[in-house]
Write an enzyme that holds these catalytic residues in place. Structure first.
Site, PDB file in Angstrom:
ATOM      1  N   ASP A 100      -2.818  -8.232   6.771  1.00 22.41           N
ATOM      2  CA  ASP A 100      -4.197  -7.790   6.557  1.00 22.41           C
ATOM      3  C   ASP A 100      -4.596  -8.025   5.113  1.00 22.41           C
ATOM      4  O   ASP A 100      -4.083  -8.924   4.473  1.00 22.41           O
ATOM      5  CB  ASP A 100      -4.376  -6.333   7.005  1.00 22.41           C
ATOM      6  CG  ASP A 100      -3.623  -5.342   6.136  1.00 22.41           C
ATOM      7  OD1 ASP A 100      -2.606  -5.717   5.510  1.00 22.41           O
ATOM      8  OD2 ASP A 100      -4.047  -4.162   6.079  1.00 22.41           O
ATOM      9  N   GLY A 131       0.811  -1.195   0.000  1.00 12.36           N
ATOM     10  CA  GLY A 131       0.000   0.000   0.000  1.00 12.36           C
ATOM     11  C   GLY A 131       0.850   1.253   0.000  1.00 12.36           C
ATOM     12  O   GLY A 131       2.010   1.243   0.429  1.00 12.36           O
ATOM     13  N   GLY A 166      -0.706  -5.044   0.349  1.00 10.77           N
ATOM     14  CA  GLY A 166      -1.844  -4.706  -0.496  1.00 10.77           C
ATOM     15  C   GLY A 166      -1.853  -5.422  -1.822  1.00 10.77           C
ATOM     16  O   GLY A 166      -2.917  -5.639  -2.411  1.00 10.77           O
ATOM     17  N   GLU A 187       4.026  -7.269   7.230  1.00  9.44           N
ATOM     18  CA  GLU A 187       3.448  -6.238   8.100  1.00  9.44           C
ATOM     19  C   GLU A 187       4.033  -6.193   9.502  1.00  9.44           C
ATOM     20  O   GLU A 187       4.115  -5.117  10.108  1.00  9.44           O
ATOM     21  CB  GLU A 187       1.934  -6.417   8.178  1.00  9.44           C
ATOM     22  CG  GLU A 187       1.185  -6.036   6.914  1.00  9.44           C
ATOM     23  CD  GLU A 187       1.248  -7.111   5.829  1.00  9.44           C
ATOM     24  OE1 GLU A 187       0.791  -6.846   4.707  1.00  9.44           O
ATOM     25  OE2 GLU A 187       1.748  -8.232   6.120  1.00  9.44           O
TER      26      GLU A 187
END
Length: 343
Positions: free
Chosen positions: A144, A64, A113, A136
């Site tokens: 996530d 991301g 992401g 992460e």
């Protein structure tokens, strides 16, 4: 928009990430545009299937675009990050539950992401350059974008290994772990796309793919299960440090480098997702964690150390102490009126 090329080509709805200089990092606007395309094509009879790919050789999507999350978070505005994650996770769910085939072609780095958009479709293609990871815990977050569900479904304790250490998977391991389905040399991808667009039929994919390369981590399966099934983070770290193999030494370094709070959260999240969770279960749980760690976790400090200042010296919470179980429970508790919902 300039960062995505969204169009209908033949029988296929095509979404191409077009910011290779930024390793196709996923921005909030890109999430919204991708989701809008999926909604538009759901009942469009022209579109028989979706093809997701990306420009450049280095990355399908390396994660991301987190600079604005850091800027707004350090200014005390946690709402932007929470909106970003909410809408991104809804898009991830839409991909995972899409009623038409979704073919993703994932070269180079596929992280964070990128996993959320590339690894939830029905037909996930990898090549020799593919390197998939959920990194992460190294930036104070948790796996996530639905990645926790994939980790929970990996063989044995492979999910714990990947989630806690941020280890990268080549094509063979990605298929074995459940992050991909098909291997095809990347020079053959343009021909596959051409056939898929022309026919709108998946026969072209099954006819093109080849046997997957070796899954490197399969040879370490017993060691991974022993170390990463040892218990809590303290026990896992001790098990890794007591094993004199190069593999275990590398794992121990990662366990001592990444956020203890994030690793403790990850362990609990994966345990809660077994054995029969859905993508919505995973995303809802992830949102509880990310909603809170932007304010009460290590995320902003992790971004500072790894991305902003680049001193690689984060000051983690609980760096010198055991993470209390009550802290993990509180961070994963339902959010009430802020709970993630799906349209």
């Amino acid at each position: 928009m300039s960062d995505l090329d969204i169009r209908v080509q033949g029988r296929a709805g095509r979404i191409t990430l077009t910011r290779p200089k930024a390793l196709n990092a996923l921005s909030y606007d890109m999430c919204l545009a991708l989701d809008a395309a999926l909604k538009a094509w759901r009942d469009d009879d022209r579109v028989a299937l979706i093809i997701l790919d990306a420009e450049g050789e280095k990355a399908f999507c390396a994660g991301g675009d987190i600079a604005q999350l850091y800027d707004t978070g350090t200014a005390g505005d946690y709402g932007y990050a929470r909106r970003f994650w909410r809408d991104e996770y809804r898009m991830n769910a839409r991909l995972a539950e899409y009623p038409k085939p979704v073919v993703s072609l994932m070269q180079g780095f596929v992280m964070g992401g990128g996993v959320g958009i590339g690894c939830h479709g029905s037909h996930r293609v990898v090549g020799d350059s593919t390197r998939i990871a959920m990194p992460e815990t190294g930036i104070g977050l948790v796996p996530d974008v639905g990645g926790s569900l994939l980790l929970a479904g990996a063989p044995g304790r492979l999910g714990e290994y990947l989630g806690l250490t941020a280890a990268r998977m080549g094509p063979g391991d990605a298929i074995r772990a459940g992050f991909a389905d098909h291997y095809l040399p990347e020079q053959d991808w343009p021909g596959l796309v051409e056939r898929l667009c022309a026919t709108g039929e998946l026969a072209a994919l099954s006819e093109a793919t080849s046997p997957a390369p070796e899954a490197v981590y399969a040879a370490q399966a017993q060691r991974i299960d022993r170390i990463f099934g040892a218990g809590d983070i303290t026990a896992i770290r001790a098990a890794a440090e007591s094993d004199d193999s190069d593999f275990a030494r590398d794992a121990a370094k990662a366990l001592n480098r990444n956020s203890p709070l994030s690793m403790a959260l990850t362990l609990d999240m994966l345990d809660r997702l077994r054995p029969a969770a859905t993508i919505r279960d995973a995303l809802r749980q992830e949102y509880r964690a990310t909603w809170r760690v932007i304010e009460h976790g290590d995320f902003l400090e992790g971004i500072r150390a790894q991305i902003i200042d680049k001193d690689r010296n984060p000051k983690w919470r609980y760096a010198d102490a055991v993470v209390p179980a009550s802290v993990v429970t509180d961070l994963l508790a339902p959010l009430g009126e802020d709970e993630l919902t799906f349209d």
